[in-house]
Design a protein around this motif. Structure first.
Motif, PDB file in Angstrom:
ATOM      1  N   HIS A  92     100.469  67.153  13.572  1.00 29.76           N
ATOM      2  CA  HIS A  92     101.396  66.647  13.286  1.00 29.76           C
ATOM      3  C   HIS A  92     101.784  66.104  14.715  1.00 29.76           C
ATOM      4  CE1 HIS A  92     102.506  69.336  10.038  1.00 29.76           C
ATOM      5  NE2 HIS A  92     101.617  70.498  10.419  1.00 29.76           N
ATOM      6  N   SER A  93     101.029  65.614  15.302  1.00 31.92           N
ATOM      7  CA  SER A  93     100.922  64.690  16.308  1.00 31.92           C
ATOM      8  C   SER A  93     101.733  64.588  17.492  1.00 31.92           C
ATOM      9  CB  SER A  93     101.474  63.520  15.546  1.00 31.92           C
ATOM     10  OG  SER A  93     101.066  62.247  14.368  1.00 31.92           O
ATOM     11  N   TYR A  94     101.887  66.811  17.732  1.00 26.13           N
ATOM     12  CA  TYR A  94     102.576  66.473  18.830  1.00 26.13           C
ATOM     13  C   TYR A  94     103.285  66.887  18.508  1.00 26.13           C
ATOM     14  CZ  TYR A  94      97.929  68.606  20.535  1.00 26.13           C
ATOM     15  OH  TYR A  94      96.575  68.953  20.227  1.00 26.13           O
ATOM     16  N   ASP A  95     104.500  66.319  17.531  1.00 30.02           N
ATOM     17  CA  ASP A  95     106.065  66.191  17.603  1.00 30.02           C
ATOM     18  C   ASP A  95     107.149  67.335  17.548  1.00 30.02           C
ATOM     19  OD1 ASP A  95     108.246  64.773  17.146  1.00 30.02           O
ATOM     20  OD2 ASP A  95     107.172  63.678  15.133  1.00 30.02           O
ATOM     21  N   PRO A  96     107.497  67.259  18.282  1.00 28.77           N
ATOM     22  CA  PRO A  96     108.513  68.741  18.468  1.00 28.77           C
ATOM     23  C   PRO A  96     109.703  68.092  17.617  1.00 28.77           C
ATOM     24  CG  PRO A  96     108.718  67.027  21.031  1.00 28.77           C
ATOM     25  CD  PRO A  96     107.369  66.634  19.949  1.00 28.77           C
TER      26      PRO A  96
END
Length: 161
Positions: free
Chosen positions: A16-20
């Motif tokens: 999840h691309s380290y996407d908050p």
């Protein structure tokens, strides 16, 4: 209890691309992995995404689908929506709970094999009364069919062990 696998958590975060902004999807994947959201995993994700633990817990407790308590290998959801209720879902729920020795206050068996939950609607009103086991739909349930379903699951488990 499952030991946390930080490499797996990192893989989920990387997916999840380290996407908050994808925290819900991240938590769904973590729950799929552990069958609930372990506290330690939520704290780890908060650190990695650089968001507060309070925000993570806010999301985890807001959405009914997330669980902070460990669940059994087989999650049985008994529908108690209007169509199922009038077609006698309550005796089915009572039979399943009696067979497994669980209650609404203690929904998971000691061996962590089963968790029994009630839900407001499973969206299968034409098949009422309905229950699901790990999202597999069991239509036109009766207490007798519920006993048979549990017997089949136990036999499958015995064959695996």
């Amino acid at each position: 209890m499952n030991q946390l696998n930080y490499e797996r958590l990192d893989a989920i975060l990387a997916d999840h691309s380290y996407d908050p902004s994808l925290v819900i999807a991240i938590m769904q994947d973590i729950q799929k992995e552990y069958r609930y959201l372990p506290e330690e995993a939520l704290c780890y994700v908060a650190r990695k995404l650089k968001i507060s633990e309070a925000k993570i817990y806010g999301v985890a407790t807001f959405y009914e689908n997330f669980s902070l308590e460990p669940k059994g290998k087989y999650v049985i959801k008994v529908c108690d929506g209007t169509a199922c209720h009038v077609r006698k879902s309550v005796p089915i729920l009572e039979e399943i709970r009696n067979q497994l020795g669980v209650t609404d206050k203690k929904p998971t068996t000691d061996d962590m094999l089963f968790t029994v939950e009630t839900v407001s609607c499973l969206g299968a009103c034409g098949l009422a009364p309905v229950c699901t086991v790990n999202d597999v739909v069991y239509p036109a349930m009766t207490p007798e069919k519920a006993r048979e379903m549990l017997k089949e699951i136990r036999e499958k488990e015995d064959a695996v062990s």
